[in-house]
Scaffold this motif. Structure first.
Motif, PDB file in Angstrom:
ATOM      1  N   ILE A  13       0.980  -1.363   0.234  1.00  0.00           N
ATOM      2  CA  ILE A  13       0.102   0.018   0.043  1.00  0.00           C
ATOM      3  C   ILE A  13       0.832   1.253  -0.283  1.00  0.00           C
ATOM      4  CG2 ILE A  13      -2.460  -0.087   0.681  1.00  0.00           C
ATOM      5  CD1 ILE A  13      -1.671  -0.558   3.665  1.00  0.00           C
ATOM      6  N   ILE A  14       0.274   2.241  -0.819  1.00  0.00           N
ATOM      7  CA  ILE A  14       1.038   3.443  -0.814  1.00  0.00           C
ATOM      8  C   ILE A  14       0.361   4.420   0.308  1.00  0.00           C
ATOM      9  CG2 ILE A  14       1.734   5.696  -1.926  1.00  0.00           C
ATOM     10  CD1 ILE A  14       2.102   3.874  -4.370  1.00  0.00           C
ATOM     11  N   LEU A  15       1.097   4.588   1.385  1.00  0.00           N
ATOM     12  CA  LEU A  15       0.483   5.507   2.454  1.00  0.00           C
ATOM     13  C   LEU A  15       0.309   6.835   2.010  1.00  0.00           C
ATOM     14  CD1 LEU A  15       2.189   4.297   5.575  1.00  0.00           C
ATOM     15  CD2 LEU A  15       0.167   3.387   4.747  1.00  0.00           C
ATOM     16  N   GLU A  18       1.490   9.066  -3.574  1.00  0.00           N
ATOM     17  CA  GLU A  18       1.286   8.309  -5.023  1.00  0.00           C
ATOM     18  C   GLU A  18       1.242   9.594  -6.262  1.00  0.00           C
ATOM     19  OE1 GLU A  18      -0.938   8.767  -2.782  1.00  0.00           O
ATOM     20  OE2 GLU A  18      -1.675   6.773  -2.529  1.00  0.00           O
ATOM     21  N   HIS A  19       1.529   9.119  -7.337  1.00  0.00           N
ATOM     22  CA  HIS A  19       1.353  10.130  -8.757  1.00  0.00           C
ATOM     23  C   HIS A  19       2.416  11.320  -8.556  1.00  0.00           C
ATOM     24  CE1 HIS A  19      -1.793   8.666 -10.848  1.00  0.00           C
ATOM     25  NE2 HIS A  19      -2.603   8.722  -9.812  1.00  0.00           N
ATOM     26  N   ALA A  20       2.845  12.105  -7.507  1.00  0.00           N
ATOM     27  CA  ALA A  20       3.659  12.983  -7.277  1.00  0.00           C
ATOM     28  C   ALA A  20       5.206  12.571  -7.431  1.00  0.00           C
ATOM     29  CB  ALA A  20       3.633  13.698  -6.015  1.00  0.00           C
ATOM     30  N   VAL A  21       5.120  10.875  -6.751  1.00  0.00           N
ATOM     31  CA  VAL A  21       6.183  10.270  -6.845  1.00  0.00           C
ATOM     32  C   VAL A  21       6.852   9.990  -8.386  1.00  0.00           C
ATOM     33  CG1 VAL A  21       5.338   7.903  -6.726  1.00  0.00           C
ATOM     34  CG2 VAL A  21       7.551   7.943  -5.892  1.00  0.00           C
ATOM     35  N   VAL A  22       5.975   9.881  -9.246  1.00  0.00           N
ATOM     36  CA  VAL A  22       6.611   9.623 -10.536  1.00  0.00           C
ATOM     37  C   VAL A  22       7.280  10.830 -11.179  1.00  0.00           C
ATOM     38  CG1 VAL A  22       5.838   9.377 -13.124  1.00  0.00           C
ATOM     39  CG2 VAL A  22       4.207   8.184 -11.157  1.00  0.00           C
ATOM     40  N   SER A 106      -5.818  -2.825  -8.785  1.00  0.00           N
ATOM     41  CA  SER A 106      -6.716  -2.142  -7.795  1.00  0.00           C
ATOM     42  C   SER A 106      -5.524  -1.311  -6.736  1.00  0.00           C
ATOM     43  CB  SER A 106      -7.330  -3.207  -7.012  1.00  0.00           C
ATOM     44  OG  SER A 106      -6.419  -4.065  -6.327  1.00  0.00           O
ATOM     45  N   GLY A 107      -4.418  -1.097  -7.205  1.00  0.00           N
ATOM     46  CA  GLY A 107      -3.501  -0.183  -6.696  1.00  0.00           C
ATOM     47  C   GLY A 107      -2.850  -1.011  -5.180  1.00  0.00           C
ATOM     48  N   LEU A 108      -2.804  -2.362  -5.402  1.00  0.00           N
ATOM     49  CA  LEU A 108      -2.207  -3.021  -4.438  1.00  0.00           C
ATOM     50  C   LEU A 108      -0.810  -3.968  -4.802  1.00  0.00           C
ATOM     51  CD1 LEU A 108      -5.063  -4.591  -2.153  1.00  0.00           C
ATOM     52  CD2 LEU A 108      -4.157  -2.557  -1.939  1.00  0.00           C
ATOM     53  N   THR A 149       5.654   4.527 -17.357  1.00  0.00           N
ATOM     54  CA  THR A 149       6.696   5.469 -16.639  1.00  0.00           C
ATOM     55  C   THR A 149       6.704   5.205 -15.081  1.00  0.00           C
ATOM     56  OG1 THR A 149       5.270   7.191 -16.652  1.00  0.00           O
ATOM     57  CG2 THR A 149       6.957   7.188 -18.380  1.00  0.00           C
ATOM     58  N   PRO A 150       6.836   3.901 -14.689  1.00  0.00           N
ATOM     59  CA  PRO A 150       6.554   3.750 -13.327  1.00  0.00           C
ATOM     60  C   PRO A 150       7.641   4.434 -12.458  1.00  0.00           C
ATOM     61  CG  PRO A 150       7.567   1.760 -14.287  1.00  0.00           C
ATOM     62  CD  PRO A 150       7.093   2.675 -15.385  1.00  0.00           C
ATOM     63  N   SER A 151       7.412   4.817 -11.225  1.00  0.00           N
ATOM     64  CA  SER A 151       8.320   5.370 -10.432  1.00  0.00           C
ATOM     65  C   SER A 151       9.371   4.455  -9.969  1.00  0.00           C
ATOM     66  CB  SER A 151       7.751   6.088  -9.179  1.00  0.00           C
ATOM     67  OG  SER A 151       7.015   5.082  -8.290  1.00  0.00           O
ATOM     68  N   PRO A 193      -6.456   1.025 -14.504  1.00  0.00           N
ATOM     69  CA  PRO A 193      -5.040   0.816 -14.712  1.00  0.00           C
ATOM     70  C   PRO A 193      -4.470   1.958 -14.679  1.00  0.00           C
ATOM     71  CG  PRO A 193      -6.706   0.526 -16.834  1.00  0.00           C
ATOM     72  CD  PRO A 193      -7.655   0.983 -15.542  1.00  0.00           C
ATOM     73  N   THR A 194      -3.430   1.740 -13.716  1.00  0.00           N
ATOM     74  CA  THR A 194      -2.311   2.676 -13.350  1.00  0.00           C
ATOM     75  C   THR A 194      -1.932   3.700 -14.455  1.00  0.00           C
ATOM     76  OG1 THR A 194      -1.817   1.514 -11.435  1.00  0.00           O
ATOM     77  CG2 THR A 194      -0.436   3.389 -12.079  1.00  0.00           C
ATOM     78  N   LYS A 195      -1.472   2.855 -15.709  1.00  0.00           N
ATOM     79  CA  LYS A 195      -1.264   3.798 -16.667  1.00  0.00           C
ATOM     80  C   LYS A 195      -1.969   4.874 -17.060  1.00  0.00           C
ATOM     81  CE  LYS A 195       0.971   2.074 -20.959  1.00  0.00           C
ATOM     82  NZ  LYS A 195       1.334   0.834 -21.969  1.00  0.00           N
ATOM     83  N   THR A 197      -4.370   6.712 -15.539  1.00  0.00           N
ATOM     84  CA  THR A 197      -4.170   7.607 -14.471  1.00  0.00           C
ATOM     85  C   THR A 197      -2.956   8.612 -14.349  1.00  0.00           C
ATOM     86  OG1 THR A 197      -3.891   6.492 -12.451  1.00  0.00           O
ATOM     87  CG2 THR A 197      -6.240   7.051 -13.003  1.00  0.00           C
ATOM     88  N   VAL A 198      -1.778   7.688 -14.535  1.00  0.00           N
ATOM     89  CA  VAL A 198      -0.307   8.416 -14.441  1.00  0.00           C
ATOM     90  C   VAL A 198      -0.194   9.314 -15.782  1.00  0.00           C
ATOM     91  CG1 VAL A 198       1.927   7.907 -14.673  1.00  0.00           C
ATOM     92  CG2 VAL A 198       0.886   6.627 -13.068  1.00  0.00           C
ATOM     93  N   GLY A 199      -0.952   8.679 -16.904  1.00  0.00           N
ATOM     94  CA  GLY A 199      -0.870   9.527 -18.152  1.00  0.00           C
ATOM     95  C   GLY A 199      -1.492  10.829 -18.042  1.00  0.00           C
ATOM     96  N   SER A 277      -5.361   5.234  -2.352  1.00  0.00           N
ATOM     97  CA  SER A 277      -4.092   4.689  -2.422  1.00  0.00           C
ATOM     98  C   SER A 277      -3.745   3.960  -3.836  1.00  0.00           C
ATOM     99  CB  SER A 277      -4.021   3.601  -1.420  1.00  0.00           C
ATOM    100  OG  SER A 277      -2.600   2.810  -1.078  1.00  0.00           O
ATOM    101  N   GLY A 278      -2.723   4.517  -4.186  1.00  0.00           N
ATOM    102  CA  GLY A 278      -2.277   3.974  -5.580  1.00  0.00           C
ATOM    103  C   GLY A 278      -2.790   4.942  -6.643  1.00  0.00           C
ATOM    104  N   GLY A 279      -2.985   4.274  -7.944  1.00  0.00           N
ATOM    105  CA  GLY A 279      -3.424   4.793  -9.167  1.00  0.00           C
ATOM    106  C   GLY A 279      -4.633   5.741  -9.043  1.00  0.00           C
TER     107      GLY A 279
HETATM  108  O1  PMV Z   1       0.395   0.492  -9.195  1.00  0.00           O
HETATM  109  P1  PMV Z   1      -0.463   1.458  -8.181  1.00  0.00           P
HETATM  110  O2  PMV Z   1      -1.661   1.398  -8.697  1.00  0.00           O
HETATM  111  O3  PMV Z   1      -0.497   1.135  -6.910  1.00  0.00           O
HETATM  112  O4  PMV Z   1       0.046   2.972  -8.413  1.00  0.00           O
HETATM  113  C1  PMV Z   1       1.259   3.172  -8.185  1.00  0.00           C
HETATM  114  C2  PMV Z   1       1.672   4.499  -7.672  1.00  0.00           C
HETATM  115  C3  PMV Z   1       1.502   5.676  -9.085  1.00  0.00           C
HETATM  116  O5  PMV Z   1       2.282   6.569  -8.111  1.00  0.00           O
HETATM  117  C4  PMV Z   1       0.289   6.196  -9.215  1.00  0.00           C
HETATM  118  C5  PMV Z   1       2.573   5.272  -9.953  1.00  0.00           C
HETATM  119  C6  PMV Z   1       3.913   4.891  -9.955  1.00  0.00           C
HETATM  120  O6  PMV Z   1       4.690   4.689 -10.817  1.00  0.00           O
HETATM  121  O7  PMV Z   1       4.515   5.501  -8.541  1.00  0.00           O
END
Ligand code: PMV
Length: 322
Positions: A13-15, A18-22, A106-108, A149-151, A193-195, A197-199, A277-279
């Motif tokens: 889990i991202i606490l 997320e997103h800004a980390v990219v 699902s962001g997990l 472009t994952p972080s 899909p994270t791709k 929302t990141v886009g 949490s997540g995308g």
């Molecule tokens: O894979 P997810 O949905 O948990 O999201 C990853 C987190 C983002 O910051 C949205 C993307 C990334 O690559 O860090």
């Protein structure tokens, strides 16, 4: 020679962040061992090649050139191909059986966990040691194929199975958990899909750099305050920080009416704070609760439309159970 072996990997889990980390801002993530991918490797008869069974999704795939055209088959085969190439091994006669309790998209971290567990099982079956640093970079290769472009945060927290303070392209930094705290991890039941929302966040940044950079800076401040609070054990402030991070994610257009409703339901039922949490746009929210509140908040979330609620305690890897 191939031996029977097992590889596992947790969800994550991202606490915060997320997103800004990219875009180079720090983020905090923790492993989620309540959900797991398990891969069992067994020697197959000579000439059988590589076969992967995924009974949860009712699929069996053999490693052939055309199999990669199917996205699910690719998700199963590509990690195997990457680790075999890194180990300079030809395709072995082996059968992998994959089981997962991590919901997809699902962001997990289902993709990174799947790749990690496949690589662990296959390298162990070949009796090759792949140290964590190398495994992390191999799983990142898979993440790039699926996410653009994952972080790198997903592969890092899942491979090391420790709380991480993650900054893109910087060395691994773990940190202490001063006092354990409880979260509900709440699945909206909507895959996203994270791709995508990141886009969209990347496009927003290109359209209005000034505004989006200010939002990212706000996220960075929240992440730093959250790390200090987690280390100091002053976890009660995390609720307010979660609310503030969620508000910024709304402005970044990655929340949704359902995610907002779930966060509101958690807070109305007593959670100190909640955020996606997540995308985002689907996937999970997390809510900060005390053990006494957990059951009532989980009930309120189910009534508000949650597909699944997991209770987890964030603590040091070898910490005491709460
Ligand atoms: O894979 P997810 O949905 O948990 O999201 C990853 C987190 C983002 O910051 C949205 C993307 C990334 O690559 O860090």
């Amino acid at each position: 020679m191939i031996v029977s072996a097992r590889g596992t990997a947790p969800g994550k889990i991202i606490l915060f962040g997320e997103h800004a980390v990219v875009h180079g801002i720090p983020a905090i993530a923790v492993p989620l061992s309540a959900v797991q991918v398990t891969v069992d490797a067994k020697p197959a008869s000579p000439g059988a090649g590589l076969t992967i069974h995924a009974p949860d999704v009712g699929e069996t795939v053999r490693a052939t050139v055309n199999a990669y055209d199917n996205p699910l088959y690719d998700a199963l085969l590509y990690p195997a191909q990457i680790v075999l190439r890194a180990l300079e091994r030809p395709t072995p006669d082996v059968t992998l059986t994959v089981r997962s309790t991590i919901p997809i998209a699902s962001g997990l971290g289902s993709g990174a966990a799947l790749a990690t567990a496949i690589m662990r099982a296959l390298s162990a079956a070949l009796r090759c040691d792949v140290p964590p640093e190398r495994l992390n970079s191999l799983v990142y290769e898979v993440e790039k194929r699926h996410h653009g472009t994952p972080s790198g945060i997903d592969n890092t927290v899942i491979v090391y199975e420790e709380p991480v303070y993650f900054v893109r392209d910087e060395p691994l930094e773990t940190f202490c958990i001063g006092q354990p705290f409880m979260l509900l991890v709440v699945d909206s039941g909507v895959p996203s899909p994270t791709k995508v929302t990141v886009g969209d966040v990347g496009r927003l940044l290109a359209q209005d750099r000034f505004m989006v950079e200010a939002l990212f800076k706000g996220v960075g401040d929240i992440v730093k305050q959250a790390r200090s609070a987690i280390e100091a054990g002053t976890v009660e402030v995390l609720g307010t920080l979660m609310q503030a991070n969620h508000a910024i994610l709304q402005q970044l257009t990655v929340s949704s009416p359902l995610l907002d409703r779930l966060c509101a339901a958690a807070e109305e039922a007593g959670a100190a704070g909640a955020k996606l949490s997540g995308g985002g746009r689907g996937g999970n929210i997390i809510a900060l609760v005390t053990p006494e509140q957990a059951a009532a908040v989980a009930e309120a979330l189910t009534a508000a439309g949650a597909a699944r609620v997991i209770q987890t305690t964030v603590q040091a890897p070898s910490g005491d159970e709460w």
